[in-house]
Design a protein around this motif. Structure first.
Motif, PDB file in Angstrom:
ATOM      1  N   ASP A  33      47.458  56.771  35.130  1.00 33.51           N
ATOM      2  CA  ASP A  33      47.825  56.569  36.548  1.00 33.51           C
ATOM      3  C   ASP A  33      48.217  54.984  36.809  1.00 33.51           C
ATOM      4  OD1 ASP A  33      44.791  58.532  37.268  1.00 33.51           O
ATOM      5  OD2 ASP A  33      46.703  59.118  36.734  1.00 33.51           O
ATOM      6  N   GLU A  34      49.170  55.136  37.857  1.00 27.41           N
ATOM      7  CA  GLU A  34      49.489  53.613  38.223  1.00 27.41           C
ATOM      8  C   GLU A  34      49.584  53.525  39.563  1.00 27.41           C
ATOM      9  OE1 GLU A  34      53.533  52.759  36.819  1.00 27.41           O
ATOM     10  OE2 GLU A  34      53.046  53.644  34.990  1.00 27.41           O
ATOM     11  N   VAL A  35      49.403  52.300  40.223  1.00 34.76           N
ATOM     12  CA  VAL A  35      49.452  52.160  41.718  1.00 34.76           C
ATOM     13  C   VAL A  35      50.596  52.536  42.083  1.00 34.76           C
ATOM     14  CG1 VAL A  35      49.141  50.421  43.434  1.00 34.76           C
ATOM     15  CG2 VAL A  35      47.855  50.298  41.176  1.00 34.76           C
ATOM     16  N   PRO A  36      50.589  53.576  43.140  1.00 32.62           N
ATOM     17  CA  PRO A  36      52.082  54.019  43.807  1.00 32.62           C
ATOM     18  C   PRO A  36      52.225  53.081  44.608  1.00 32.62           C
ATOM     19  CG  PRO A  36      50.005  55.065  44.742  1.00 32.62           C
ATOM     20  CD  PRO A  36      49.438  54.243  43.696  1.00 32.62           C
ATOM     21  N   GLY A  37      53.885  52.801  44.472  1.00 31.26           N
ATOM     22  CA  GLY A  37      54.439  51.780  45.457  1.00 31.26           C
ATOM     23  C   GLY A  37      53.739  50.487  45.664  1.00 31.26           C
ATOM     24  N   GLN A  40      44.259  55.849  57.886  1.00 26.53           N
ATOM     25  CA  GLN A  40      44.494  55.473  56.421  1.00 26.53           C
ATOM     26  C   GLN A  40      43.759  54.224  55.994  1.00 26.53           C
ATOM     27  OE1 GLN A  40      48.758  54.651  56.419  1.00 26.53           O
ATOM     28  NE2 GLN A  40      49.215  57.092  56.456  1.00 26.53           N
ATOM     29  N   VAL A  41      43.689  53.358  56.690  1.00 24.55           N
ATOM     30  CA  VAL A  41      42.920  52.250  56.156  1.00 24.55           C
ATOM     31  C   VAL A  41      41.264  51.981  56.058  1.00 24.55           C
ATOM     32  CG1 VAL A  41      42.931  49.556  56.235  1.00 24.55           C
ATOM     33  CG2 VAL A  41      45.138  50.978  56.514  1.00 24.55           C
ATOM     34  N   PHE A  88      41.496  52.197  44.579  1.00 28.09           N
ATOM     35  CA  PHE A  88      41.078  53.344  44.028  1.00 28.09           C
ATOM     36  C   PHE A  88      39.814  53.870  44.584  1.00 28.09           C
ATOM     37  CE2 PHE A  88      40.102  56.481  40.465  1.00 28.09           C
ATOM     38  CZ  PHE A  88      41.262  57.160  40.775  1.00 28.09           C
ATOM     39  N   ASP A  89      39.874  55.093  45.046  1.00 22.87           N
ATOM     40  CA  ASP A  89      38.552  55.743  45.659  1.00 22.87           C
ATOM     41  C   ASP A  89      38.066  56.489  44.441  1.00 22.87           C
ATOM     42  OD1 ASP A  89      36.570  57.456  46.599  1.00 22.87           O
ATOM     43  OD2 ASP A  89      37.650  57.360  48.611  1.00 22.87           O
ATOM     44  N   LYS A  90      36.876  56.215  43.618  1.00 25.21           N
ATOM     45  CA  LYS A  90      36.390  56.737  42.628  1.00 25.21           C
ATOM     46  C   LYS A  90      35.801  58.242  43.032  1.00 25.21           C
ATOM     47  CE  LYS A  90      35.160  52.481  40.380  1.00 25.21           C
ATOM     48  NZ  LYS A  90      33.888  51.703  40.243  1.00 25.21           N
ATOM     49  N   TRP A 144      44.258  57.164  45.035  1.00 27.35           N
ATOM     50  CA  TRP A 144      44.646  55.843  45.926  1.00 27.35           C
ATOM     51  C   TRP A 144      44.630  55.584  47.200  1.00 27.35           C
ATOM     52  CZ3 TRP A 144      44.480  51.469  43.031  1.00 27.35           C
ATOM     53  CH2 TRP A 144      44.502  51.572  41.477  1.00 27.35           C
ATOM     54  N   GLY A 145      43.968  54.694  47.847  1.00 23.97           N
ATOM     55  CA  GLY A 145      44.282  54.538  49.271  1.00 23.97           C
ATOM     56  C   GLY A 145      44.275  53.153  49.698  1.00 23.97           C
TER      57      GLY A 145
END
Length: 85
Positions: free
Chosen positions: A5-9, A36-37, A62-64, A69-70
């Motif tokens: 998994d990679e951090v998107p964008g 969103q935040v 990352f929301d475990k 990701w958020g």
């Protein structure tokens, strides 16, 4: 998180919107800017209330619990309404 998994964008973004505050049964506060935040309690600007406009910066987090990701606020400030300027 899996190794693949990679951090998107982008990893940092400006955020601005209305603050929605919530309180957990144990008294801890948290909130959201828009939908969103995520805003941890210690990041809520002093004197802020639900409906206040805030702006600042958010980073990818990352929301475990949801395994996604958020965005999480890392700096926020309360904005004054146009009437108060």
């Amino acid at each position: 998180m899996r190794q693949t998994d990679e951090v998107p964008g982008e990893v940092v973004q400006a955020c601005r919107g209305k603050l929605q505050l919530h309180q957990q049964p144990d008294g801890r506060r948290f909130g959201f800017v828009g939908k969103q935040v995520y805003v941890p309690g210690f990041m809520v600007p002093e004197g802020s209330a639900t409906g206040d406009w805030v702006s600042g910066w958010a980073v990818q987090a990352f929301d475990k619990t949801k395994n996604v990701w958020g965005w999480q606020a890392v700096q926020l400030r309360r904005e004054l309404p146009a009437d108060d300027l």
